[in-house]
Scaffold this active site. Sequence first.
Site, PDB file in Angstrom:
ATOM      1  N   GLU A   1       0.169  -1.253  -5.029  1.00  0.00           N
ATOM      2  CA  GLU A   1      -0.985  -0.368  -4.950  1.00  0.00           C
ATOM      3  C   GLU A   1      -0.487   0.998  -5.395  1.00  0.00           C
ATOM      4  O   GLU A   1      -0.068   1.821  -4.591  1.00  0.00           O
ATOM      5  CB  GLU A   1      -1.531  -0.333  -3.523  1.00  0.00           C
ATOM      6  CG  GLU A   1      -2.864   0.416  -3.386  1.00  0.00           C
ATOM      7  CD  GLU A   1      -2.694   1.907  -3.090  1.00  0.00           C
ATOM      8  OE1 GLU A   1      -3.549   2.694  -3.526  1.00  0.00           O
ATOM      9  OE2 GLU A   1      -1.714   2.274  -2.420  1.00  0.00           O
TER      10      GLU A   1
ATOM     11  N   ASP B   1       0.819  -1.204   0.000  1.00  0.00           N
ATOM     12  CA  ASP B   1       0.000   0.000   0.000  1.00  0.00           C
ATOM     13  C   ASP B   1       0.855   1.257   0.000  1.00  0.00           C
ATOM     14  O   ASP B   1       1.881   1.339   0.693  1.00  0.00           O
ATOM     15  CB  ASP B   1      -0.908   0.002   1.236  1.00  0.00           C
ATOM     16  CG  ASP B   1      -1.821   1.205   1.260  1.00  0.00           C
ATOM     17  OD1 ASP B   1      -2.786   1.225   0.485  1.00  0.00           O
ATOM     18  OD2 ASP B   1      -1.558   2.134   2.054  1.00  0.00           O
TER      19      ASP B   1
END
Length: 743
Positions: free
Chosen positions: A396, A354
Amino acid sequence: MALFGRKKHSQPAPSPESTHAKEERVQGAQASDPQPTTPPAAEVTPQGAPPETAPAPRTQLPPEKRQTHAAPLPAHERGPVAPQPLATSEHTSDRHLTTSFDLRLARYGGDLRRGLSMIYGERANETFERVLGIIAKAMVERSEDLRTLDEQRLLSPDWLQDPRQLAYVAYADRFAENLRGVEQHLDYLETLGVTHLHLMPLLEPREGNSDGGYAVKDYGKVRADLGTMDDLESLASALHKKGMSLELDLVLNHVAKEHEWAQRARAGEEKYLNYFLTFPDRTEPDEWERSLPEIFPDFAPGNFTFDETLQRWVWTTFNDFQWDLNWANPDVFCEFVEIVCTLANRGVDLLRLDAIAFTWKKKGTDSQNLPEVHFLTRALRAAARIAAPALAIKAEAIVGPQDLVGYLGVGEHAGKLSDMAYHNSYMVQLWSALASRDTTLLRVALAKFPPKPANTTWGSYVRCHDDIGWAVTDADAADAGLDGFAHRAFLSEFYSGTFPGSFAEGLVFQHNPTTGDKRISGSLASLAGLEKALKSGRESDIALAIDRITLLHAAMLGFGGQPLLYMGDELGMLNDPHWASDPAHADDNRWVHRPRMDWDLAREALAQVDEGQGSSASAELGSGSASHPTPAAAQVLSRFVHLVSVRKGLPQLHASVSSTAVAAPDARLLVLHRDHPLSEMLEVFNMSEYPVPLDPTFLREFVGSTPREAIAGVEWDLDVDQVMIQPYATLWFLGPERTAPQK
């Protein structure tokens, strides 16, 4: 450095030859690569000069042997492999582990060294040695079942590219209360054809607002209400027994300010202060701010927060409680190698990295997508490949097309970075085409994507847990004959339901008056018109909405790569009308498309599909309740399961082959071409509610005169004057199978 220790009482004294061989192996593993003259790490050390570097490890090996583990020798230079002596089962296991380490280091050691040398300069040698120690410990602790899975994945490196793949994305608590509940619902996922489960952030977050779980307090614990790390391991094992895999989020850019590292920094420990980016006054933050964008301008303006305890300004890209990490410090890298290995040994198969685009900072830039990010990823992936080859990583990175492919690897990084990345642009362009009934912009945008490495995979999706940002560049819009600003504004108005004639019901998220940016929250079904249609009670509108949902699912499943199904979309679940009732969610309307799983709806829909009701061409209102549209859910589910079943039987959808958008005679049609070695595949999607006539000559050019249409399973005769593509229809045409030339 002894990478794999043995008990003295259970091992006979080694011969001089084996001792020498072991020393060469270990010394080779510690050998250094040439270092760059200027370590890039110095660019981002806001507290002063980088820590004093440790001396490089010395070795007496000649240069040619120092590179033994950096890369495998060419085949013509390899000598015969000496036979290994027989040993007891304990020694055999230990010998196999050592051999696995050596072989993997030979394969991935060069990537590990290269990545570390480019980001840590003179500290790369010591970091390399520390990483090897972490990897060796993790390999020893890895279970036999996971070691077997490592071997299976090494033999099937394309496992994520297989057309049988289908990922299901959910919050554990929203899906089934906790991890044990998730494990009890795996049969439901099997019914859908799911092979991969992505559970949204579940590692222990800070209390209160945690940015949906992305403010992690402890990477070694599961959120208390969800269970324990043992529950996570049990779930992973249950998934593996069903042939499924598990994905978790790993937040790289920041930690919660309550994390132990941050607390120890606040307590005055210099080591942990260097884990973060802090400044004594506003001088440097003001300089950085000149080139930094704001991520959450509404509720978290700016990129720096003053901490009263530290009496310093802390870099906080996202929220004031999320402290950015200083990845220029190799201690941070080593911490995350340990975290990755620990999660892999719990059975996690894929880590979603992320906010990876933000991990490296450089003054005068937007501190996103910098080259050092890719060297970091390369080193992290190499370490994971050595420790646990069954583990894959996904980037991501919601960035522009030219930047996005970089996360899969371009140039020297090709195929050496993330195994998967989200194809955010495809998702955005599908919604754009659905609103405008025009695929020109979609085709223009996809044509600008550089080719991805053949061993990597796109994550194709229509909705996710996040908002939709209209990633339409002015240049792409201009090439499609549009004004970028005006088109982005149109999309925001259309999907917020304010544009005349819009079928959508969404919410504006994070309006930025300066740029005019308005992102959109909403579930797939509500944005595709089902919520508004159910409220109207018009069967024709409901049927069109279900057709749109099916069209979007087919576009996701047919693109190639791993399709990512967001929880509830298989049932056409609507926006949650009670999303703001939780005080922790009230300021974030993205929770409107994060409802709790409606298991009553799922059971009723499954029962109706089993009885054959879900295949009906028309939607019945049933009770007429907009919050409980069971008959519509059955239709959405039935069509989705059928599409998944068809996809699993089509090798033409293997992700090593890319989809190319072809200019169709009518802009309302999206046409994707896939040139697979078995046969060509042509996918046709009507993005409008109107029938579109098509000259069959266009189709014959790709798939011949008698292609098989895979969804219906019938052969078409294209020796006709005209083909009519029905409203929101999807057609997957397969050309004749290629055969070897006959003599």
